[in-house]
Design a protein around this motif. Structure first.
Motif, PDB file in Angstrom:
ATOM      1  N   VAL A 180      41.483  36.661  45.714  1.00  0.00           N
ATOM      2  CA  VAL A 180      40.530  36.499  46.816  1.00  0.00           C
ATOM      3  C   VAL A 180      40.867  35.208  47.531  1.00  0.00           C
ATOM      4  O   VAL A 180      40.825  34.129  46.940  1.00  0.00           O
ATOM      5  CB  VAL A 180      39.074  36.471  46.299  1.00  0.00           C
ATOM      6  N   GLU A 181      41.227  35.326  48.795  1.00  0.00           N
ATOM      7  CA  GLU A 181      41.529  34.181  49.650  1.00  0.00           C
ATOM      8  C   GLU A 181      40.593  34.239  50.848  1.00  0.00           C
ATOM      9  O   GLU A 181      40.858  34.976  51.807  1.00  0.00           O
ATOM     10  CB  GLU A 181      42.986  34.219  50.117  1.00  0.00           C
ATOM     11  N   GLY A 182      39.484  33.512  50.779  1.00  0.00           N
ATOM     12  CA  GLY A 182      38.491  33.585  51.848  1.00  0.00           C
ATOM     13  C   GLY A 182      37.932  34.994  51.917  1.00  0.00           C
ATOM     14  O   GLY A 182      37.518  35.549  50.902  1.00  0.00           O
ATOM     15  N   PRO A 183      37.978  35.613  53.098  1.00  0.00           N
ATOM     16  CA  PRO A 183      37.440  36.970  53.205  1.00  0.00           C
ATOM     17  C   PRO A 183      38.431  38.066  52.805  1.00  0.00           C
ATOM     18  O   PRO A 183      38.089  39.239  52.793  1.00  0.00           O
ATOM     19  CB  PRO A 183      37.097  37.091  54.687  1.00  0.00           C
ATOM     20  N   VAL A 184      39.668  37.672  52.462  1.00  0.00           N
ATOM     21  CA  VAL A 184      40.707  38.658  52.135  1.00  0.00           C
ATOM     22  C   VAL A 184      40.706  38.917  50.629  1.00  0.00           C
ATOM     23  O   VAL A 184      40.833  37.995  49.821  1.00  0.00           O
ATOM     24  CB  VAL A 184      42.097  38.177  52.585  1.00  0.00           C
ATOM     25  N   GLN A 190      34.304  37.303  46.588  1.00  0.00           N
ATOM     26  CA  GLN A 190      34.628  37.217  45.163  1.00  0.00           C
ATOM     27  C   GLN A 190      33.771  38.188  44.359  1.00  0.00           C
ATOM     28  O   GLN A 190      34.268  38.880  43.466  1.00  0.00           O
ATOM     29  CB  GLN A 190      34.427  35.784  44.647  1.00  0.00           C
ATOM     30  N   ALA A 191      32.490  38.271  44.687  1.00  0.00           N
ATOM     31  CA  ALA A 191      31.602  39.190  43.973  1.00  0.00           C
ATOM     32  C   ALA A 191      32.033  40.634  44.197  1.00  0.00           C
ATOM     33  O   ALA A 191      32.052  41.439  43.257  1.00  0.00           O
ATOM     34  CB  ALA A 191      30.157  38.982  44.420  1.00  0.00           C
ATOM     35  N   PHE A 192      32.409  40.968  45.429  1.00  0.00           N
ATOM     36  CA  PHE A 192      32.892  42.317  45.723  1.00  0.00           C
ATOM     37  C   PHE A 192      34.183  42.594  44.945  1.00  0.00           C
ATOM     38  O   PHE A 192      34.342  43.648  44.331  1.00  0.00           O
ATOM     39  CB  PHE A 192      33.127  42.506  47.224  1.00  0.00           C
ATOM     40  N   GLN A 222      28.917  51.406  47.555  1.00  0.00           N
ATOM     41  CA  GLN A 222      28.090  51.137  46.375  1.00  0.00           C
ATOM     42  C   GLN A 222      28.511  49.831  45.704  1.00  0.00           C
ATOM     43  O   GLN A 222      27.677  49.077  45.205  1.00  0.00           O
ATOM     44  CB  GLN A 222      28.181  52.299  45.367  1.00  0.00           C
ATOM     45  N   ILE A 223      29.810  49.567  45.690  1.00  0.00           N
ATOM     46  CA  ILE A 223      30.316  48.326  45.109  1.00  0.00           C
ATOM     47  C   ILE A 223      29.827  47.139  45.929  1.00  0.00           C
ATOM     48  O   ILE A 223      29.407  46.117  45.374  1.00  0.00           O
ATOM     49  CB  ILE A 223      31.858  48.360  45.028  1.00  0.00           C
ATOM     50  N   LEU A 224      29.851  47.267  47.248  1.00  0.00           N
ATOM     51  CA  LEU A 224      29.347  46.202  48.116  1.00  0.00           C
ATOM     52  C   LEU A 224      27.862  45.958  47.861  1.00  0.00           C
ATOM     53  O   LEU A 224      27.413  44.821  47.816  1.00  0.00           O
ATOM     54  CB  LEU A 224      29.593  46.547  49.582  1.00  0.00           C
ATOM     55  N   ASP A 225      27.112  47.013  47.651  1.00  0.00           N
ATOM     56  CA  ASP A 225      25.684  46.864  47.368  1.00  0.00           C
ATOM     57  C   ASP A 225      25.476  46.072  46.075  1.00  0.00           C
ATOM     58  O   ASP A 225      24.627  45.173  46.021  1.00  0.00           O
ATOM     59  CB  ASP A 225      25.031  48.247  47.270  1.00  0.00           C
TER      60      ASP A 225
END
Length: 101
Positions: free
Chosen positions: A51-55, A22-24, A90-93
């Motif tokens: 966002v559905e779980g990891p998707v 969700q944050a990503f 960078q977004i993941l960070d």
């Protein structure tokens, strides 16, 4: 380093991984919206996040979105989605920093 400092350090590494997708997605959505050209605001407001779980799914149902993304014979591509995908590390960070406790 004393025992409390070690525990504090270890606690700083704790991450709630369930919150990471969700944050990503939130960070990705913010980034793609910033890259989206604005005339009326319809295209920018058309971005959706699911966002559905990891998707994570980011979409834009505005009928002309793909023309702006990919261009046409008479219009150069903007590539806001492609540019945002290239920024994924960078977004993941940024997302990672948000979910750290």
């Amino acid at each position: 380093m004393d025992g409390k400092q070690i525990i504090d350090y270890l606690n700083s590494l704790v991450v709630d991984l369930d919150k990471l997708p969700q944050a990503f997605g939130d960070e990705f959505l913010k980034a793609v919206k910033q890259k989206t050209p604005v005339e009326s605001g319809t295209l920018q407001q058309g971005w959706n996040l699911d966002v559905e779980g990891p998707v994570i799914e980011v979409s834009n149902e505005v009928p002309y979105a793909h023309f702006v993304e990919d261009g046409t014979e008479k219009m150069a591509p903007v590539g806001m989605l492609k540019a945002t995908i290239l920024e994924a590390p960078q977004i993941l960070d940024r997302a990672w920093k948000k979910v750290r406790k």
